[in-house]
Write an enzyme that holds these catalytic residues in place. Structure first.
Site, mmCIF file in Angstrom:
data_model
loop_
_atom_site.group_PDB
_atom_site.id
_atom_site.type_symbol
_atom_site.label_atom_id
_atom_site.label_comp_id
_atom_site.label_asym_id
_atom_site.label_seq_id
_atom_site.Cartn_x
_atom_site.Cartn_y
_atom_site.Cartn_z
ATOM 1 N N ASN A 218 1.712 3.029 -2.665
ATOM 2 C CA ASN A 218 1.058 3.954 -3.588
ATOM 3 C C ASN A 218 -0.220 4.518 -2.971
ATOM 4 O O ASN A 218 -0.543 5.694 -3.158
ATOM 5 C CB ASN A 218 0.759 3.264 -4.915
ATOM 6 C CG ASN A 218 2.005 3.036 -5.742
ATOM 7 O OD1 ASN A 218 2.771 3.964 -5.963
ATOM 8 N ND2 ASN A 218 2.217 1.811 -6.188
ATOM 9 N N HIS B 144 1.375 1.026 -13.461
ATOM 10 C CA HIS B 144 2.098 -0.149 -13.953
ATOM 11 C C HIS B 144 3.577 0.203 -14.069
ATOM 12 O O HIS B 144 3.920 1.221 -14.688
ATOM 13 C CB HIS B 144 1.550 -0.581 -15.316
ATOM 14 C CG HIS B 144 2.203 -1.813 -15.858
ATOM 15 N ND1 HIS B 144 2.103 -3.038 -15.230
ATOM 16 C CD2 HIS B 144 2.991 -2.008 -16.944
ATOM 17 C CE1 HIS B 144 2.798 -3.938 -15.923
ATOM 18 N NE2 HIS B 144 3.341 -3.333 -16.953
ATOM 19 N N HIS C 64 -4.867 -8.265 -9.506
ATOM 20 C CA HIS C 64 -5.936 -9.097 -10.036
ATOM 21 C C HIS C 64 -6.399 -8.432 -11.321
ATOM 22 O O HIS C 64 -6.765 -7.253 -11.312
ATOM 23 C CB HIS C 64 -7.094 -9.196 -9.024
ATOM 24 C CG HIS C 64 -8.289 -9.936 -9.541
ATOM 25 N ND1 HIS C 64 -8.408 -11.308 -9.451
ATOM 26 C CD2 HIS C 64 -9.423 -9.499 -10.156
ATOM 27 C CE1 HIS C 64 -9.567 -11.678 -9.985
ATOM 28 N NE2 HIS C 64 -10.193 -10.594 -10.425
ATOM 29 N N ILE C 65 -6.366 -9.159 -12.412
ATOM 30 C CA ILE C 65 -6.764 -8.580 -13.699
ATOM 31 C C ILE C 65 -8.267 -8.347 -13.691
ATOM 32 O O ILE C 65 -9.048 -9.278 -13.467
ATOM 33 C CB ILE C 65 -6.375 -9.515 -14.861
ATOM 34 C CG1 ILE C 65 -4.851 -9.651 -14.933
ATOM 35 C CG2 ILE C 65 -6.925 -8.989 -16.177
ATOM 36 C CD1 ILE C 65 -4.371 -10.702 -15.912
ATOM 37 N N GLY D 164 0.788 -1.237 0.000
ATOM 38 C CA GLY D 164 0.000 0.000 0.000
ATOM 39 C C GLY D 164 0.815 1.278 0.000
ATOM 40 O O GLY D 164 0.330 2.309 0.461
ATOM 41 N N ASP E 105 -2.936 -3.769 -19.287
ATOM 42 C CA ASP E 105 -1.911 -2.719 -19.367
ATOM 43 C C ASP E 105 -1.840 -2.069 -20.747
ATOM 44 O O ASP E 105 -0.787 -1.560 -21.152
ATOM 45 C CB ASP E 105 -0.531 -3.261 -18.960
ATOM 46 C CG ASP E 105 -0.527 -3.764 -17.525
ATOM 47 O OD1 ASP E 105 -1.196 -3.150 -16.682
ATOM 48 O OD2 ASP E 105 0.137 -4.779 -17.251
ATOM 49 N N GLU F 238 6.747 6.420 -8.833
ATOM 50 C CA GLU F 238 5.353 5.941 -8.741
ATOM 51 C C GLU F 238 4.536 6.817 -7.810
ATOM 52 O O GLU F 238 3.389 7.180 -8.130
ATOM 53 C CB GLU F 238 5.332 4.497 -8.210
ATOM 54 C CG GLU F 238 5.728 3.443 -9.209
ATOM 55 C CD GLU F 238 5.607 2.050 -8.630
ATOM 56 O OE1 GLU F 238 5.276 1.125 -9.401
ATOM 57 O OE2 GLU F 238 5.857 1.863 -7.422
#
Length: 235
Positions: free
Chosen positions: A23, A141, A109-110, A21, A181, A210
């Site tokens: 970000n 990403h 998770h996509i 966490g 992505d 980031e």
């Protein structure tokens, strides 16, 4: 004199996480500052129960509401349900928080097309309100656009640079689409990488970038949203 009731309500942000966490912490630190003005994180959702990001949210001042929904526990407690059903349930939780935008900040998770259709408003879930407008979804990403899609992008990129297969690396925040992505980049930034250095040194520089661009991109997407005025449901 300006009508005090005419000020805009805080922009509402939902953040999806899976791990540490950091970000998320950048967003927590930036909310309601000049970097991310008039913004409140109203939900942090994790697909991992022990994600440290959940603690960051619950111990923030003021505390941020959190939610946990794991894929395997969901499938186990809902026989016959699928991964697509799980994605729709994640979308339902997000919808009920009424965000203006969603940030995937280390969400491992996509997301499926079904999740995106719900947030676009092209699919209305039973028992839920019809969306007045699309809720944008963005993702951070750790690679430049088209370079290292999918998982383990940092390690793959670093190895490729050290082998001389690429001459630059970086990070981006992009709009989320069904192709992993591959959504439009909002911000891309190159990160210095040095031949022969340890990957940890590169990662440290990358993470600092980031933390900057996730805030910048979140502000960009929220600024596209016209939040309702206080006491007024208009957009």
């Amino acid at each position: 004199m300006e009508d005090p009731c005419a000020v805009t309500s805080p922009r509402r942000l939902a953040v999806l996480i899976s791990g540490e966490g950091t970000n998320l912490q950048a967003l927590i630190n930036a909310q309601n500052t000049p970097s991310l003005p008039n913004t409140r994180i109203i939900l942090v959702l994790s697909n991992r129960k022990n994600a440290r990001g959940l603690i960051r949210a619950s111990t923030a001042l003021p505390p941020i509401p959190t939610s946990y929904i794991g894929l395997q526990p969901f499938l186990k407690s809902n026989p016959g349900k699928t991964r697509k059903d799980y994605d729709v349930e994640v979308a339902r939780i997000v919808l009920r928080a009424k965000p203006d935008a969603v940030v995937c900040a280390g969400w491992m998770h996509i997301v499926s097309e079904g999740f995106l259709d719900v947030l676009k408003g092209t699919r209305v879930l039973e028992g839920e309100e019809v969306l007045a407008r699309e809720i944008p979804v963005i993702n951070i990403h750790p690679a430049l656009f088209g370079q290292f899609d999918g998982a383990h992008a940092v390690e793959r990129g670093f190895e490729a640079f050290q082998k001389g297969e690429v001459d630059e690396l970086g990070v981006m925040v992009h709009r989320v689409v069904k192709e992993v992505d591959r959504g439009e980049p909002l911000i891309q930034r190159r990160v210095e990488v040095v031949k022969g250095e340890a990957i940890e040194a590169y990662e440290e520089r990358l993470h600092k970038v980031e933390w900057e661009i996730i805030v910048e991109a979140t502000r960009m997407v929220l600024d596209e949203v016209q939040p309702p005025l206080s006491g007024d449901g208009s957009s």
